[in-house]
Every structure is written in structure tokens, then in C-alpha cells.
Write an enzyme that holds these catalytic residues in place. Structure first.
Site, mmCIF file in Angstrom:
data_model
loop_
_atom_site.group_PDB
_atom_site.id
_atom_site.type_symbol
_atom_site.label_atom_id
_atom_site.label_comp_id
_atom_site.label_asym_id
_atom_site.label_seq_id
_atom_site.Cartn_x
_atom_site.Cartn_y
_atom_site.Cartn_z
ATOM 1 N N GLU A 130 -0.298 12.735 -7.815
ATOM 2 C CA GLU A 130 -0.213 11.129 -7.113
ATOM 3 C C GLU A 130 -1.252 10.180 -7.636
ATOM 4 O O GLU A 130 -2.348 10.231 -6.990
ATOM 5 C CB GLU A 130 -0.327 11.615 -5.508
ATOM 6 C CG GLU A 130 -0.100 10.573 -4.660
ATOM 7 C CD GLU A 130 -0.205 10.691 -3.310
ATOM 8 O OE1 GLU A 130 -0.092 9.814 -2.386
ATOM 9 O OE2 GLU A 130 -0.951 11.764 -2.684
ATOM 10 N N HIS A 196 2.442 3.829 -3.446
ATOM 11 C CA HIS A 196 1.126 3.026 -3.631
ATOM 12 C C HIS A 196 1.401 1.740 -4.111
ATOM 13 O O HIS A 196 0.977 1.644 -5.250
ATOM 14 C CB HIS A 196 0.023 4.020 -3.732
ATOM 15 C CG HIS A 196 -0.474 5.114 -3.154
ATOM 16 N ND1 HIS A 196 -1.181 4.896 -2.039
ATOM 17 C CD2 HIS A 196 0.193 6.216 -2.850
ATOM 18 C CE1 HIS A 196 -1.535 5.849 -1.303
ATOM 19 N NE2 HIS A 196 -0.699 6.944 -1.687
ATOM 20 N N HIS A 217 5.897 9.177 0.799
ATOM 21 C CA HIS A 217 5.743 8.835 2.054
ATOM 22 C C HIS A 217 6.090 7.542 2.578
ATOM 23 O O HIS A 217 5.414 6.640 2.552
ATOM 24 C CB HIS A 217 4.075 9.141 2.353
ATOM 25 C CG HIS A 217 3.040 8.502 1.404
ATOM 26 N ND1 HIS A 217 3.019 7.409 1.083
ATOM 27 C CD2 HIS A 217 2.050 9.202 0.823
ATOM 28 C CE1 HIS A 217 1.978 7.296 0.259
ATOM 29 N NE2 HIS A 217 1.297 8.182 0.233
ATOM 30 N N ALA A 221 1.702 3.055 2.514
ATOM 31 C CA ALA A 221 1.118 2.795 1.269
ATOM 32 C C ALA A 221 2.147 1.936 0.419
ATOM 33 O O ALA A 221 2.381 2.417 -0.842
ATOM 34 C CB ALA A 221 0.569 3.633 0.425
ATOM 35 N N GLY A 250 3.651 11.462 13.960
ATOM 36 C CA GLY A 250 3.556 10.572 14.811
ATOM 37 C C GLY A 250 2.352 9.286 14.604
ATOM 38 O O GLY A 250 2.438 8.303 15.339
ATOM 39 N N PHE A 251 1.628 9.524 13.765
ATOM 40 C CA PHE A 251 0.792 8.535 13.212
ATOM 41 C C PHE A 251 1.086 7.708 12.094
ATOM 42 O O PHE A 251 0.698 6.785 12.177
ATOM 43 C CB PHE A 251 -0.532 9.448 12.915
ATOM 44 C CG PHE A 251 -1.172 10.223 14.145
ATOM 45 C CD1 PHE A 251 -1.631 9.497 15.268
ATOM 46 C CD2 PHE A 251 -1.132 11.565 14.001
ATOM 47 C CE1 PHE A 251 -2.151 10.488 16.477
ATOM 48 C CE2 PHE A 251 -1.678 12.221 15.233
ATOM 49 C CZ PHE A 251 -2.133 11.988 16.304
ATOM 50 N N ASP A 276 1.751 15.905 3.535
ATOM 51 C CA ASP A 276 0.692 15.115 2.698
ATOM 52 C C ASP A 276 -0.636 15.746 3.576
ATOM 53 O O ASP A 276 -1.694 15.228 3.765
ATOM 54 C CB ASP A 276 0.742 13.890 3.378
ATOM 55 C CG ASP A 276 -0.350 12.919 2.402
ATOM 56 O OD1 ASP A 276 -0.620 13.346 1.318
ATOM 57 O OD2 ASP A 276 -0.668 11.811 2.835
#
Length: 386
Positions: A130, A196, A217, A221, A250-251, A276
Site C-alpha cells: 500500500e 489514497h 478502503h 482517503a 462503524g468508524f 485494515d
């Protein structure tokens, strides 16, 4: 190796439910099924007392676990500890993920991955690089001083090792990697993911046409979806050739955004779940360092001092439960997001991600109501038992 028979459970094979059947395993692979009342007499039998069997979870983004960060410990033993930590939570195959770092650290991580493959470390599937070829504008917790364009020398080194892995993913940003470099990475065996980045919808489409298969994700980003500018979020949902990992804690993503994305995703690509996860998984650590910066663990999340999310503090089974209990997915779809879809993304769907004859015998046994994990099996061996 002896024949193993798993009795008295409901089996979700990755596509269908199997009732009143016994699961048969031999030499690390699924041998098939037989009626529960006609199992082989010579088999070693395990009665799971009404439990639920699902395919083993496949996590394509794992930064650490068991107190180890891959960026800090690029060794086969470090990889072994990460895999063992995540096996406690149902992960039977994973990609240790190297966050943006120096060329020397990257080379050491690749060498460790090759050694882990040679030693058949249980749970090791391949690597995820990554960075460092990302966008500083969407750096997240990545060190901006280490982010840089991909050079011909970088690409040549990557091409030399890609096919030596069974599975290898790389996250890049169009700001620092060209379409031709993506084509060459794909030809060298890499699953190329966009992340990203502030890439536009149109740019993401061009890179998908060049061979990119994923978004890293989803929502985090990356350029967001707006009314006249769909960004990478919109591209990941609208372009069928793209898949997308998502962090279900949830975050990182609001439950409403996650539910909407799952309804909106155009196929054949899918949204699959990733953790992650950082070194905290399977430990009581209260924090750790990343590229020399302190990461704080509080209330189920990991952050830099300024509040920037820095990876996740969640495991795969907890992610599956979040998808079921908070998002409202049926167990079948949540299980597929953690097994079938990531196997397809990495091109290993002919041997992993399902419970089928000839496939690797990687599976998880849950309680009858699927609220607790009771055991994890890799290659037909029980590697974790609660």
C-alpha cells in the site's frame, strides 16, 4: 492423512446452504459431502453440535496483529505471528500489508513474503504493498515524506517478483503512477488497486481500462462522490470492472453510506470486507508507533494525535457481525463479502473462498446462531479452538 468428517452442522458453502450433510476433508482439501447418516466409518469425526460452517475469511489488507506491525518486522516470524493472531478471528488467508515506507523496507518485506510462501506459513496468501506511490493530498496516516512517483527502477523491481507470489496486490494513485505502469503491473501478476488519491471519475475509468481492479478502503482517503464530480467513490460503485474493499467498523464509514454503497454497486465487481487491522489485534496494547509517529488506541479506533484514523482495530469476524447486526445483511452475503469476493479479486477462486470438492480446507465454525466463533481451520487443521 486420515479422512476427517465434520458432523451435525449447517454448511454454507459460499453459494448454497447444505442441511443434514457431513463435510469430508482429506490431505488438506475438501473431499466432498455425504448424508449425515452415512458418513465413512473410518473417518475421524468432529461433532459441532448444530454449529454453522462457513468458508474461511480472506483479508486483503492486514497491517499487523499479535503485537506486530509488518512495517516494523519484515520477517517470516513476524508474518507468522500476524497470521496466527488473525486466525483466532476466522481469517484463514491474508495479505500482510506494507504501508508506505523506504525502498529498503519494501525489499525486505518482499523477501519475507517469499520466505513465508516457501515455508507454507498457515494463513499467508501473499502481499499487499500500500504505497509509496500514492497522493500526498489523500495521504491519511501515510508519511508524506516517503510518498513518491513510481520510477522505472521501482517498476522493474516489482515486475521481477510479481509472479513469484500466488497473490500480490498493490495500491497506487494515478497522481504518481501512469496508465502504462498499471498495464505492466497487471502483466506482472499484480492486482492493482486505486487508493489514497484525488483521481476523478474519468481518470479512475481510464485506469480501470488499463487494468486496475479495485479501490482501496472505499470512501476513505479518496475523492468523494459529489453531484457533478463522482470521484473515485462514484467510479468504484458505477464501473463494473472495479471491486472495492471496505472497512466495516462503524468508524471509517457511516452505516448509511455503507448500506447505500452495497445497494448501488454495479457488477460484476463486488464490495468486499477488509480489516485494515494494525498490531493491536489479539492484544491489549494501548498504542504503537508507525513511521515514528504515535498511534493511539481508544474506544475501538486507532488515531494519530490529530485524530486522523490510522488503520483499524477490528478483526474479520467482528466485521462480519457488523455487516449482519448493523447493516442488516443476511449471514450468507456477509460471509461472501469475507470469502468469495476477495478470493475472486485475487484470482484464487479456484481453490479458496468456498467449501467445495478439491478446494483448500479453510473454514470457520460458528455457534448455531452465528454470534460466536468456535474454531478456525486452515488446510484441514484446526488452528484455533475457543
Amino acid at each position: 492423512m486420515a479422512l476427517i468428517a465434520i458432523d451435525n452442522g449447517r454448511i454454507f458453502d459460499g453459494e448454497h446452504w447444505r442441511e443434514d450433510e457431513t463435510l469430508l476433508i482429506r490431505d488438506g482439501r475438501f473431499e466432498g459431502f455425504c448424508p449425515s447418516d452415512r458418513g465413512p466409518a473410518q473417518a475421524e469425526r468432529t461433532d459441532i453440535q448444530g454449529g454453522v460452517i462457513v468458508p474461511g475469511f480472506i483479508d486483503l489488507q492486514v497491517n499487523g496483529g499479535g503485537g506486530v506491525m509488518f512495517n516494523d518486522d519484515q520477517s517470516v516470524e513476524g508474518i507468522r505471528r500476524i497470521c496466527a493472531a488473525h486466525a483466532r478471528f476466522g481469517t484463514t488467508a491474508l495479505l500482510p500489508t506494507l504501508i508506505t515506507d523506504t525502498p529498503a523496507i519494501t525489499a525486505a518485506a518482499i523477501e519475507a513474503g517469499l520466505q513465508a510462501k516457501a515455508e507454507h506459513v498457515p494463513g499467508f496468501l501473499g502481499l499487499h504493498l500500500e504505497g509509496p506511490h500514492l497522493s500526498t493530498a489523500r495521504k491519511g496516516a501515510h508519511d508524506p515524506n516517503l510518498i513518491r512517483p513510481m520510477t522505472e527502477e521501482d517498476l522493474t523491481r516489482l515486475e521481477a517478483v510479481g509472479r513469484r507470489f500466488d497473490a500480490i496486490m498493490i495500491t497506487v494513485a494515478p497522481e504518481n503512477v501512469t496508465e502504462d505502469q498499471v498495464r505492466r503491473l497487471k502483466a506482472a501478476g499484480y492486482t492493482v488497486s486505486l487508493g489514497h488519491t484525488n483521481a476523478s471519475y474519468e481518470t479512475a475509468g481510464q485506469y480501470a481500462a488499463a487494468g486496475a481492479r479495485c479501490a482501496t478502503h472505499l470512501f476513505n482517503a479518496m475523492s468523494q462522490m459529489e453531484n457533478r464530480s463522482p470521484g473515485l467513490v462514484g467510479a468504484a460503485l458505477d464501473i463494473g470492472a472495479l471491486n472495492a474493499g471496505i472497512i466495516a467498523d462503524g468508524f471509517h464509514v457511516h452505516k448509511g453510506s455503507m448500506a447505500a454503497a452495497l445497494r448501488a454497486k454495479r457488477g460484476p465487481g463486488h464490495i468486499f470486507v477488509v480489516t485494515d487491522a494494525m498490531s493491536t489485534i489479539g492484544t491489549d496494547l494501548t498504542g504503537f508507533t508507525l513511521n515514528g509517529r504515535q498511534i493511539y488506541r481508544t474506544d475501538g479506533k486507532l488515531t494519530l494525535a490529530d485524530g486522523t484514523l490510522a488503520g483499524a482495530d477490528i478483526d474479520m469476524f467482528s466485521s462480519v457481525r457488523f455487516l449482519i447486526e448493523v447493516i442488516g445483511l443476511p449471514l450468507e452475503e456477509a460471509a461472501k463479502m469475507a470469502s468469495v469476493y476477495p478470493a475472486e479479486v485475487m484470482g484464487v477462486q479456484d481453490r479458496k473462498g468456498r467449501i467445495a470438492e478439491g478446494f483448500d480446507a479453510d473454514f470457520v465454525i460458528l455457534s448455531a446462531d452465528a454470534t460466536h466463533l468456535t474454531s478456525t481451520w486452515i488446510g484441514g487443521a484446526c488452528v484455533h479452538l475457543t
